[in-house]
Design an enzyme around this catalytic site. Structure first.
Site, short mmCIF file in Angstrom:
data_model
loop_
_atom_site.label_atom_id
_atom_site.label_comp_id
_atom_site.label_asym_id
_atom_site.label_seq_id
_atom_site.Cartn_x
_atom_site.Cartn_y
_atom_site.Cartn_z
N CYS A 175 0.81 -1.23 0.00
CA CYS A 175 0.00 0.00 0.00
C CYS A 175 0.83 1.26 0.00
CB CYS A 175 -0.92 0.01 1.20
SG CYS A 175 -2.03 -1.39 1.20
N PHE A 191 -9.49 -5.60 0.58
CA PHE A 191 -8.75 -5.26 -0.64
C PHE A 191 -9.62 -5.33 -1.90
CE2 PHE A 191 -4.88 -6.56 1.90
CZ PHE A 191 -4.37 -5.28 1.97
N HIS A 229 -3.84 7.48 3.00
CA HIS A 229 -4.18 6.15 2.48
C HIS A 229 -5.16 5.48 3.45
CE1 HIS A 229 -4.01 2.07 1.10
NE2 HIS A 229 -3.46 1.66 2.22
N ASN A 269 -9.72 -0.93 -0.12
CA ASN A 269 -8.28 -0.64 -0.12
C ASN A 269 -7.66 -1.24 -1.39
OD1 ASN A 269 -5.50 -0.74 0.27
ND2 ASN A 269 -5.63 -1.23 2.45
C1 LIG Z 1 -10.68 -4.94 10.46
C2 LIG Z 1 -11.43 -3.76 11.05
C3 LIG Z 1 -12.31 -3.14 9.96
C4 LIG Z 1 -12.33 -4.26 12.20
O1 LIG Z 1 -12.98 -3.17 12.84
P1 LIG Z 1 -12.86 -2.93 14.40
O2 LIG Z 1 -11.44 -3.05 14.80
O3 LIG Z 1 -13.56 -1.68 14.73
O4 LIG Z 1 -13.73 -4.11 14.98
P2 LIG Z 1 -13.37 -5.27 16.02
O5 LIG Z 1 -12.29 -4.91 16.95
O6 LIG Z 1 -14.67 -5.68 16.61
O7 LIG Z 1 -12.87 -6.42 15.05
C5 LIG Z 1 -13.77 -7.25 14.33
C6 LIG Z 1 -13.13 -8.61 14.27
O8 LIG Z 1 -11.96 -8.50 13.44
C7 LIG Z 1 -10.85 -9.08 14.11
N1 LIG Z 1 -9.65 -8.43 13.62
C8 LIG Z 1 -9.34 -7.13 13.64
N2 LIG Z 1 -8.15 -6.92 13.07
C9 LIG Z 1 -7.68 -8.12 12.68
C10 LIG Z 1 -6.52 -8.56 12.02
N3 LIG Z 1 -5.58 -7.70 11.63
N4 LIG Z 1 -6.39 -9.87 11.76
C11 LIG Z 1 -7.38 -10.75 12.11
N5 LIG Z 1 -8.52 -10.37 12.72
C12 LIG Z 1 -8.66 -9.09 13.02
C13 LIG Z 1 -11.14 -8.82 15.57
O9 LIG Z 1 -10.43 -9.72 16.39
C14 LIG Z 1 -12.63 -9.07 15.63
O10 LIG Z 1 -12.88 -10.46 15.72
P3 LIG Z 1 -14.09 -11.00 16.62
O11 LIG Z 1 -15.32 -10.27 16.16
O12 LIG Z 1 -14.11 -12.46 16.32
O13 LIG Z 1 -13.73 -10.67 18.03
C15 LIG Z 1 -10.45 -2.72 11.64
O14 LIG Z 1 -9.76 -3.29 12.72
C16 LIG Z 1 -9.44 -2.20 10.64
O15 LIG Z 1 -9.75 -1.36 9.79
N6 LIG Z 1 -8.21 -2.68 10.80
C17 LIG Z 1 -7.08 -2.22 9.99
C18 LIG Z 1 -6.90 -3.13 8.85
C19 LIG Z 1 -5.47 -3.04 8.33
O16 LIG Z 1 -4.56 -3.55 8.97
N7 LIG Z 1 -5.28 -2.42 7.19
C20 LIG Z 1 -3.96 -2.24 6.62
C21 LIG Z 1 -4.02 -2.85 5.31
S1 LIG Z 1 -2.42 -2.98 4.74
C22 LIG Z 1 -2.10 -1.59 3.95
O17 LIG Z 1 -2.94 -0.74 3.77
C23 LIG Z 1 -0.71 -1.54 3.48
C24 LIG Z 1 -0.24 -2.72 2.64
O18 LIG Z 1 -0.97 -3.64 2.28
O19 LIG Z 1 0.92 -2.70 2.28
#
Ligand SMILES: CC(C)(COP(=O)(O)OP(=O)(O)OC[C@H]1O[C@@H](n2cnc3c(N)ncnc32)[C@H](O)[C@@H]1OP(=O)(O)O)[C@@H](O)C(=O)NCCC(=O)NCCSC(=O)CC(=O)O
Length: 401
Positions: A170, A218, A310, A343
């Site tokens: 990303c 994604f 981003h 994303n």
């Molecule tokens: C995934 C989310 C939409 C979930 O929303 P919330 O955090 O508000 O909700 P929440 O805490 O109730 O989480 C919902 C469920 O998702 C799970 N969960 C959250 N993050 C997780 C992860 N990274 N891996 C696995 N599971 C995950 C939680 O445990 C929960 O499980 P349960 O409900 O079972 O308890 C958010 O956490 C988010 O936007 N995270 C960031 C995602 C990310 O890392 N993006 C970067 C992409 S990479 C990038 O952009 C760069 C690249 O690729 O190079």
């Protein structure tokens, strides 16, 4: 033996080869496949497609993630027909890299070409005036690669100076734009075409707990940007954002938090739950460093800037908004792109820049001028943070000096 006259010549050439002022974004084009995936239907569809309906807990987790993702729809080239024709894509015991690479080779290029043609049309000069090309993707497996193929399709000059960036994830768009700035500022007259094109086909597969967030957020898309330095062709060129200062920072010890690895069964990727928190804890310092590099000892009020961030995930935007105490409107362009496209990895930042300028043009019409100064931020494996300080160019006729 170089003599004094030669030294003078070299020095004078070094001086005259620099552009006037900072580089600027001169045009933006974006593209997506036609196939739309609705986020509220995705979990059911995805678990059926991958034949994983028996993983009931994971499916429920995916539903919860989709609900909280801040995404309404995404675009994906790959549909049911493709999976039916290539069952190896969802079978971890069968190699699938060849099939993925074959399709990606066509689709990545097609999206990039369309985005680039839009950017060139907006720029208004002939494609043969492009001097440099930077192509960023995580789907490249071959040489010659997309950079050469895109140059040929667009009819760029044979001497166009090409660079391909691979697997920057990303942050690829942010990195490509920083390189374009360096090239444009150090080569007077240079016009750099940046093309970022991403299709999730290389990563698509069965869910597990490490990749489930990636599958939920994604999507496919391509963005193209023309970057150049002054003097500009005032009859045709219209700078959209001045690229004033740029830096790249890595957060030490976080190499495993965002990962991508090419295997015989496609790209394995993982995102840990720490990613939003790590970005939150490091973002302020990156911003302070960027503004201090310009000689600003007092950082600006973050709410006095416009923001092109981003949208890696909803929680990342929330954590940046929270830690910098930004007004909700500040990340509206990023949230819009996340909602409408998901994303799209390295291509996403070009969509955000496009949305920021679209909002600026609309607000200017309504006399609610956007701030003059702004920031672009992109994140990727490393964890890497790409920061760029931007400025809205003065309208023609109001230019300084
Ligand atoms: C995934 C989310 C939409 C979930 O929303 P919330 O955090 O508000 O909700 P929440 O805490 O109730 O989480 C919902 C469920 O998702 C799970 N969960 C959250 N993050 C997780 C992860 N990274 N891996 C696995 N599971 C995950 C939680 O445990 C929960 O499980 P349960 O409900 O079972 O308890 C958010 O956490 C988010 O936007 N995270 C960031 C995602 C990310 O890392 N993006 C970067 C992409 S990479 C990038 O952009 C760069 C690249 O690729 O190079």
């Amino acid at each position: 033996m170089p003599g004094a006259a030669t030294d003078d010549m070299v020095e004078s050439r070094r001086y005259t080869q620099h552009a006037q002022g900072p580089a600027a974004v001169l045009a933006i084009g974006t593209e997506n496949p036609t196939n739309i995936v609705l986020q509220d239907e995705f979990a059911g569809h995805y678990f059926s497609l991958t034949k994983c309906n028996h993983l009931t807990e994971l499916k429920e987790k995916m539903k919860r993630i989709c609900e909280k993702s801040g995404i309404e729809k995404r675009y994906m080239h790959m549909g049911d027909e493709f999976i039916r024709a290539h069952p190896e894509i969802i079978d971890k015991n069968l190699p699938s890299l060849d099939a993925r690479a074959d399709i990606a080779a066509t689709e990545v290029l097609k999206l990039a070409e369309s985005a680039a043609r839009k950017a060139i049309a907006e720029w208004g000069r002939p494609a043969t005036d492009i001097t440099h090309l930077i192509f960023s993707t995580y789907s490249g497996c071959r040489a010659p690669s997309y950079d050469l193929q895109l140059a040929s399709l667009l009819g760029l000059r044979p001497t166009v100076s090409r660079t391909i960036l691979s697997l920057h994830g990303c942050s690829g768009g942010g990195r490509a734009l920083q390189l374009a700035k360096e090239l444009a500022e150090n080569n007077r007259g240079a016009r750099v075409l940046v093309a970022c094109s991403e299709v999730i086909l290389m990563c698509f597969g069965c869910p597990d707990v490490t990749n489930i967030v990636g599958h939920a957020i994604f999507g496919d898309g391509a963005g193209a940007v023309i970057v150049g330095g002054g003097p500009f062709d005032d009859d045709v060129e219209r700078p959209l954002f001045e690229m004033v200062a740029a830096s790249q920072t890595m957060i030490p010890g976080t190499g495993k938090e965002i990962g991508m690895q090419i295997t015989s069964t496609g790209i394995d990727f993982q995102l840990t739950m720490k990613v939003p928190m790590l970005i939150r804890d490091n973002i302020q310092q990156c911003l302070l460093d960027a503004f201090r590099s310009m000689g600003n000892t007092d950082p600006p009020n973050w709410n006095d800037l416009f923001w092109a961030v981003h949208p890696g995930g909803r929680a990342i935007l929330d954590s940046i908004e929270g830690t910098l105490q930004l007004q909700p409107s500040k990340l509206a362009a990023s949230r819009h792109v996340l909602r409408e496209y998901g994303n799209m990895s390295g291509a996403t930042i070009t969509f955000v820049l496009d949305e920021v300028r679209r909002r600026r043009e609309k607000e200017d019409g309504e006399q609610q001028k956007q701030p003059e100064w702004g920031v672009m931020l992109a994140f990727g494996p490393g964890i890497t943070i790409e920061t760029m300080v931007l400025r809205t160019p003065k309208p023609c006729g109001l230019k300084e000096n």
